[in-house]
Scaffold this motif. Structure first.
Motif, PDB file in Angstrom:
ATOM      1  N   SER A 101       5.376  28.985  14.761  1.00 52.10           N
ATOM      2  CA  SER A 101       5.344  27.530  14.605  1.00 52.10           C
ATOM      3  C   SER A 101       6.649  27.021  14.022  1.00 52.10           C
ATOM      4  O   SER A 101       7.543  27.782  13.645  1.00 52.10           O
ATOM      5  CB  SER A 101       4.182  27.133  13.695  1.00 52.10           C
ATOM      6  N   ASP A 102       6.729  25.688  13.908  1.00 52.00           N
ATOM      7  CA  ASP A 102       7.961  25.070  13.405  1.00 52.00           C
ATOM      8  C   ASP A 102       8.158  25.297  11.915  1.00 52.00           C
ATOM      9  O   ASP A 102       9.190  24.940  11.360  1.00 52.00           O
ATOM     10  CB  ASP A 102       7.976  23.572  13.711  1.00 52.00           C
ATOM     11  N   GLU A 103       7.167  25.904  11.268  1.00 50.04           N
ATOM     12  CA  GLU A 103       7.308  26.217   9.851  1.00 50.04           C
ATOM     13  C   GLU A 103       7.980  27.575   9.633  1.00 50.04           C
ATOM     14  O   GLU A 103       8.176  28.000   8.502  1.00 50.04           O
ATOM     15  CB  GLU A 103       5.934  26.213   9.172  1.00 50.04           C
ATOM     16  N   HIS A 104       8.314  28.256  10.721  1.00 50.12           N
ATOM     17  CA  HIS A 104       8.881  29.596  10.643  1.00 50.12           C
ATOM     18  C   HIS A 104      10.291  29.591  11.230  1.00 50.12           C
ATOM     19  O   HIS A 104      10.598  28.818  12.136  1.00 50.12           O
ATOM     20  CB  HIS A 104       7.984  30.578  11.411  1.00 50.12           C
ATOM     21  N   GLU A 105      11.151  30.446  10.702  1.00 51.92           N
ATOM     22  CA  GLU A 105      12.524  30.500  11.209  1.00 51.92           C
ATOM     23  C   GLU A 105      12.585  30.966  12.653  1.00 51.92           C
ATOM     24  O   GLU A 105      13.601  30.776  13.344  1.00 51.92           O
ATOM     25  CB  GLU A 105      13.374  31.416  10.331  1.00 51.92           C
ATOM     26  N   ASN A 107      10.780  29.717  14.963  1.00 54.71           N
ATOM     27  CA  ASN A 107      10.119  28.615  15.653  1.00 54.71           C
ATOM     28  C   ASN A 107      10.377  28.656  17.166  1.00 54.71           C
ATOM     29  O   ASN A 107      11.522  28.706  17.612  1.00 54.71           O
ATOM     30  CB  ASN A 107      10.616  27.285  15.084  1.00 54.71           C
TER      31      ASN A 107
END
Length: 325
Positions: A101-105, A107
């Motif tokens: 997800s966009d919360e992970h590097e 993404n």
């Protein structure tokens, strides 16, 4: 063109020789990409090692595109998609398809693609990594990338322009005048060997320009199909795709394919939308899956392929199954 039903096929075969069954074939090759090829492979998974999937590797969108832009690698997405449909454990499919997800590097990246790329980095060649992961997932069907060299799809337009990459090709407003691969690459050697010894070859379903066509654009692979003596079945999509090819009748798509390759290739089609200009036999009445109307129901697709094999046996004496080498 010929409309067929199981009863008509049975009657035709009874007048000649014992009816050939799909289970009699010793080597079956399916060519394509994305969800469509995975559907065919999972439908025919009972053939196990007798079934080979040759997978398109030209995708430049989504997670595959992200990885290709940062690494010199083939597109792993369609191979991973096939594996996820063949994996016996539902959790394995979920792990392969997991997207950060966009919360992970990471993404936008897909775990299965990253895993395949990592195995490739630890192996002598991409095929080694695919085979290792197949063994870990207990997948008996052999998956082969169409080529082990990174390659892109290029379309030439009526305006004299070149459209580079699958994403842009699918967004064209009109069918291209030509499709090519850049750079020109050789097919995976194992894919050529399997094609030459095949009893049956299947193309599709899937995106016509970006899943079905790319493997056929390699000269050595197309020539291997021509040399194999195996009949070729084209499996049509259940609903029109959102691309220029989706606006063509089935006969127009087949003619376009064969004009690009410079040879006749298709011996029979499985389709619910035959048109009056279709010149090859066809099998129809294929049902859609209940959970996805654009995907083939596996039982219905299996019955259609069985019917197609029986019909081909009455028309092509060289289709002998157990006589294959």
């Amino acid at each position: 063109m010929t409309d067929t039903t199981d009863s008509k096929i049975s009657g035709a075969a009874a007048g000649a020789r014992p009816r050939l069954q799909l289970e009699d074939l010793r080597c079956v090759t399916a060519i394509g990409g994305g969800h469509g090829l995975g559907r065919v492979l999972s439908t025919l998974s009972f053939l196990q090692r007798r079934l080979v999937g040759i997978v398109a590797t030209t995708d430049n969108g989504g997670a595959s595109g992200l990885l290709r832009r940062s690494q010199q690698t083939i597109a792993w997405g369609d191979i991973r998609n096939c594996m996820s449909q063949l994996a016996l454990q539902p959790l394995a499919a979920d792990v392969l398809n997991y997207r950060f997800s966009d919360e992970h590097e990471l993404n936008g990246h897909n775990f299965g693609n990253l895993l395949l790329h990592t195995l490739d980095q630890l192996s002598a060649r991409p095929l080694d990594g695919i085979q290792l992961l197949s063994r870990l997932l207990n997948i008996s069907i052999r998956l082969l990338p169409m080529s082990e060299t990174p390659v892109d799809l290029v379309a030439s337009t009526h305006e004299g322009l070149e459209c580079f990459g699958e994403l842009d090709v699918d967004q064209l407003h009109h069918m291209p005048t030509a499709l090519t691969l850049a750079p020109a690459v050789a097919a995976t050697p194992e894919a050529l060997r399997h094609i030459r010894r095949s009893d049956l070859i299947m193309l599709g379903p899937g995106s016509f320009l970006t899943s079905v066509m790319p493997p056929l654009l390699m000269a050595d692979l197309a020539q291997s199909i021509a040399d194999s003596h195996a009949p070729v079945i084209f499996i049509d999509n259940l609903s029109p795709e959102y691309s220029p090819a989706g606006r063509l009748d089935l006969s127009e798509r087949i003619n376009w394919l064969e004009q690009q390759l410079g040879r006749t290739m298709i011996d029979l089609v499985i389709t619910n939308a035959p048109d009056e200009k279709l010149t090859v036999p066809y099998v129809r009445h294929v049902a859609a899956a209940r959970d996805a109307r654009h995907r083939h129901d596996r039982d219905s697709l299996l019955n259609a392929i069985k019917a197609a094999v029986e019909l081909l046996h009455t028309k092509i004496p060289s289709l002998k199954g157990n006589d294959s080498v």
